[in-house]
Design an enzyme around this catalytic site. Structure first.
Site, PDB file in Angstrom:
ATOM      1  N   GLU A 122      -1.732  19.247   3.835  1.00 12.49           N
ATOM      2  CA  GLU A 122      -2.528  18.395   2.948  1.00 12.49           C
ATOM      3  C   GLU A 122      -4.012  18.619   3.216  1.00 12.49           C
ATOM      4  O   GLU A 122      -4.435  18.639   4.378  1.00 12.49           O
ATOM      5  CB  GLU A 122      -2.222  16.904   3.157  1.00 12.49           C
ATOM      6  CG  GLU A 122      -0.843  16.450   2.733  1.00 12.49           C
ATOM      7  CD  GLU A 122      -0.621  14.964   3.008  1.00 12.49           C
ATOM      8  OE1 GLU A 122      -1.614  14.230   3.253  1.00 12.49           O
ATOM      9  OE2 GLU A 122       0.538  14.521   2.985  1.00 12.49           O
TER      10      GLU A 122
ATOM     11  N   GLU B 252      -2.514   9.426  -8.528  1.00 19.96           N
ATOM     12  CA  GLU B 252      -1.409   8.469  -8.394  1.00 19.96           C
ATOM     13  C   GLU B 252      -1.963   7.051  -8.547  1.00 19.96           C
ATOM     14  O   GLU B 252      -2.423   6.438  -7.581  1.00 19.96           O
ATOM     15  CB  GLU B 252      -0.719   8.644  -7.041  1.00 19.96           C
ATOM     16  CG  GLU B 252      -0.033   9.995  -6.872  1.00 19.96           C
ATOM     17  CD  GLU B 252       0.759  10.082  -5.575  1.00 19.96           C
ATOM     18  OE1 GLU B 252       1.932   9.674  -5.562  1.00 19.96           O
ATOM     19  OE2 GLU B 252       0.182  10.553  -4.577  1.00 19.96           O
TER      20      GLU B 252
ATOM     21  N   LYS C  90      -0.756   4.050  -6.247  1.00 20.30           N
ATOM     22  CA  LYS C  90      -0.951   4.059  -4.799  1.00 20.30           C
ATOM     23  C   LYS C  90      -1.684   2.787  -4.363  1.00 20.30           C
ATOM     24  O   LYS C  90      -2.687   2.409  -4.966  1.00 20.30           O
ATOM     25  CB  LYS C  90      -1.779   5.283  -4.387  1.00 20.30           C
ATOM     26  CG  LYS C  90      -0.995   6.537  -4.033  1.00 20.30           C
ATOM     27  CD  LYS C  90      -0.366   6.403  -2.666  1.00 20.30           C
ATOM     28  CE  LYS C  90       0.300   7.684  -2.208  1.00 20.30           C
ATOM     29  NZ  LYS C  90      -0.653   8.700  -1.780  1.00 20.30           N
TER      30      LYS C  90
ATOM     31  N   GLU D 227      -7.745   6.149  -3.024  1.00 20.59           N
ATOM     32  CA  GLU D 227      -6.347   6.519  -2.800  1.00 20.59           C
ATOM     33  C   GLU D 227      -5.652   6.934  -4.091  1.00 20.59           C
ATOM     34  O   GLU D 227      -4.686   7.683  -4.072  1.00 20.59           O
ATOM     35  CB  GLU D 227      -5.577   5.363  -2.169  1.00 20.59           C
ATOM     36  CG  GLU D 227      -5.752   5.247  -0.671  1.00 20.59           C
ATOM     37  CD  GLU D 227      -5.241   6.477   0.068  1.00 20.59           C
ATOM     38  OE1 GLU D 227      -4.080   6.866  -0.155  1.00 20.59           O
ATOM     39  OE2 GLU D 227      -6.011   7.062   0.838  1.00 20.59           O
TER      40      GLU D 227
END
Length: 504
Positions: free
Chosen positions: A271, A325, A328, A334
């Site tokens: 990541e 996303e 999240k 985030e």
């Protein structure tokens, strides 16, 4: 006959050499993407795969082993890292049979149609699930044993992604060491990785290093921006110069492993990324910075720059992440690490000139490859047959009854094949020549239900463009019988072989 035979043989040999070199490159360094699913409107797996193909993304990491996604990825050639979710580690780490069942259901059931190449057992387990840390190595070993039992241990590697925060005193890198309280887990883990030929999976986030440094780490140093020599960070022990946080953390991991006497375990970054939006207390989570970081990271990896400790030894990296996303939890940042929104529209246009076709996510200023006005029909036919054959273009859309069959003429069919090849090859000018019978245009040649590769289509998203797959068989243009009655003479055969030689 000798002339035709030599041309055909030369063409086959060149194709073989291209395939071999491509395979070698594919086994070398790569850029992949993580696919998170915390979206309120998660695209269907087939839509996800279509986006991956359009962006020529050949490596993905899933946070689970979702059956529908694995089925959609089948026969694409895309290399897949699947994951054992954190909540399943306790069960797998305590039971060999549970691990065997997991591998049977999530690996054996899909392999080799789905090209599973690695299994990530959990994520950030040592820093987020201390209770599971005690049996993490057992879970790794049990999954490995199940792969051995299925004769898949050579094809599929097992490891676990670790947060780079477990590396203490990370600068200078030569002084780095792992959090000593984790050594009872890390030593047997590294022993396992070394004995199985696997790699250390590391999550590296220069964004968080920058945010938590209280101004000590410069923004430009975090973003891979060029620095004057006097601004570079120097390791006082090795005198190596560091121009970015990413390389410094990778080298710190190498040194930390060496501190524990492990010197031949490779690293893969599972990541890394930068958020494009944040709360008021995150002023550097911006579109510009996210674009700068990810564009520079991709170039840095694919250019095989390596690190100061290991120049030329690039570290394959998965970008975090494919989609924003929106579900999240946590701060706004985030929800905003993605390269695309749920509709497949780029959050920003990566600046990747000269870095190949992967993630060339520009959906503006589209260009297409079409047949040139007045082109000789015989030359068009020869080029069409080459594109649908050795050129590995998927010409199934041109079959009778398919969306692009009409109009049934060589000009229309060649335009579709030329444009597909052009996009597949990253829209380089050389990919739209076809011995002088093709030309680049900004006018979308799509018509009716026949949506061309690279077109925004009806829903504003890139349509499916299949990148060359080394696992798929070349399409035989003769299977489509394109206008075969008109051009079956020896003249056409000679032209086809000449065209193949010229194109290659």
């Amino acid at each position: 006959m000798g002339f035709l035979g030599s041309k055909a043989t030369a063409g086959r040999l060149l194709l073989l050499l291209i395939a071999v070199s491509a395979a070698t490159a594919d086994e070398d360094v790569f850029i992949g993407v993580n696919i998170g699913t915390d979206l309120s409107d998660m695209p269907h797996p087939t839509q996800v795969v279509a986006l991956l193909k359009a962006q020529q993304i050949r490596h993905v990491r899933l946070y689970d082993a979702d059956r529908a996604m694995l089925v959609a990825l089948a026969n694409t050639g895309i290399q897949v890292m699947i994951s054992v979710p954190n909540e399943q580690i306790l069960g797998i780490g305590q039971s060999n049979s549970t691990a065997a069942n997991w591998v049977s259901q999530n690996v054996v059931a899909h392999y080799p149609a789905t090209n599973i190449t690695a299994i990530a057992v959990g994520s950030d387990v040592l820093t987020t699930l201390p209770n599971a840390a005690k049996i993490l190595v057992n879970a790794l070993k049990y999954i490995q044993s199940a792969l051995v039992a299925s004769n898949l241990d050579r094809q599929i590697k097992v490891s676990t992604p670790l947060s780079s925060s477990i590396i203490l005193d990370s600068f200078p890198p030569s002084q780095a060491f792992f959090n000593r309280s984790l050594n009872p887990v890390l030593v047997p883990m590294l022993t396992f990785l070394q004995s199985t030929g696997s790699f250390l999976m590391l999550n590296i986030y220069p964004y968080y290093d920058y945010m938590q440094s209280n101004g000590v780490i410069p923004l430009d140093y975090s973003l891979f921006k060029s620095l004057p020599p006097n601004k570079e960070a120097v390791d006082s022990n090795t005198l190596l110069h560091y121009t970015n946080v990413f390389d410094a953390v990778v080298d710190a991991a190498y040194y930390a492993m060496a501190f524990l006497n492990f010197t031949n375990v490779p690293i893969i970054v599972t990541e890394s990324g930068w958020p494009s939006k944040g709360d008021s207390n995150e002023p550097d989570a911006t579109l510009e910075n996210a674009n700068t970081y990810n564009s520079n990271l991709i170039r840095h990896v694919l250019n095989k720059t390596g690190t100061p400790k290991h120049p030329g030894l690039a570290v394959s990296t998965f970008i975090y992440e494919l989609y924003n996303e929106d579900m999240k939890p946590g701060p706004i940042s985030e929800k905003n690490w993605g390269l695309f929104d749920a509709n497949g529209t780029p959050i920003y246009i990566l600046r990747l000139t000269g870095s190949g076709a992967v993630l060339s996510n520009d959906t503006t200023n589209q260009t297409f490859c079409i047949t040139k006005d007045g082109a000789d029909p015989k030359m068009l036919q020869a080029a069409l047959d080459w594109a649908c054959g050795p050129g590995k273009v998927d010409c199934s859309a041109l079959l009778q009854g398919e969306p692009c069959y009409e109009p049934d003429n060589v000009i229309a069919h060649a335009t579709y094949a030329f444009d597909t090849y052009y996009h597949k090859m990253g829209k380089t000018p050389a990919a739209c020549d076809f011995n002088g019978v093709a030309a680049i245009t900004t006018t979308d040649p799509s018509h009716g239900s026949c949506i061309f590769p690279g077109s925004l289509g009806k829903n504003g998203t890139l349509v499916n463009i299949t990148a060359p797959s080394l696992n798929s068989t070349s399409v035989d243009s003769s299977a489509y019988n394109f206008h075969s009655n008109a051009f079956t003479s020896i003249v056409l055969i000679i032209e086809i072989f000449i065209s193949v030689a010229v194109f290659l």
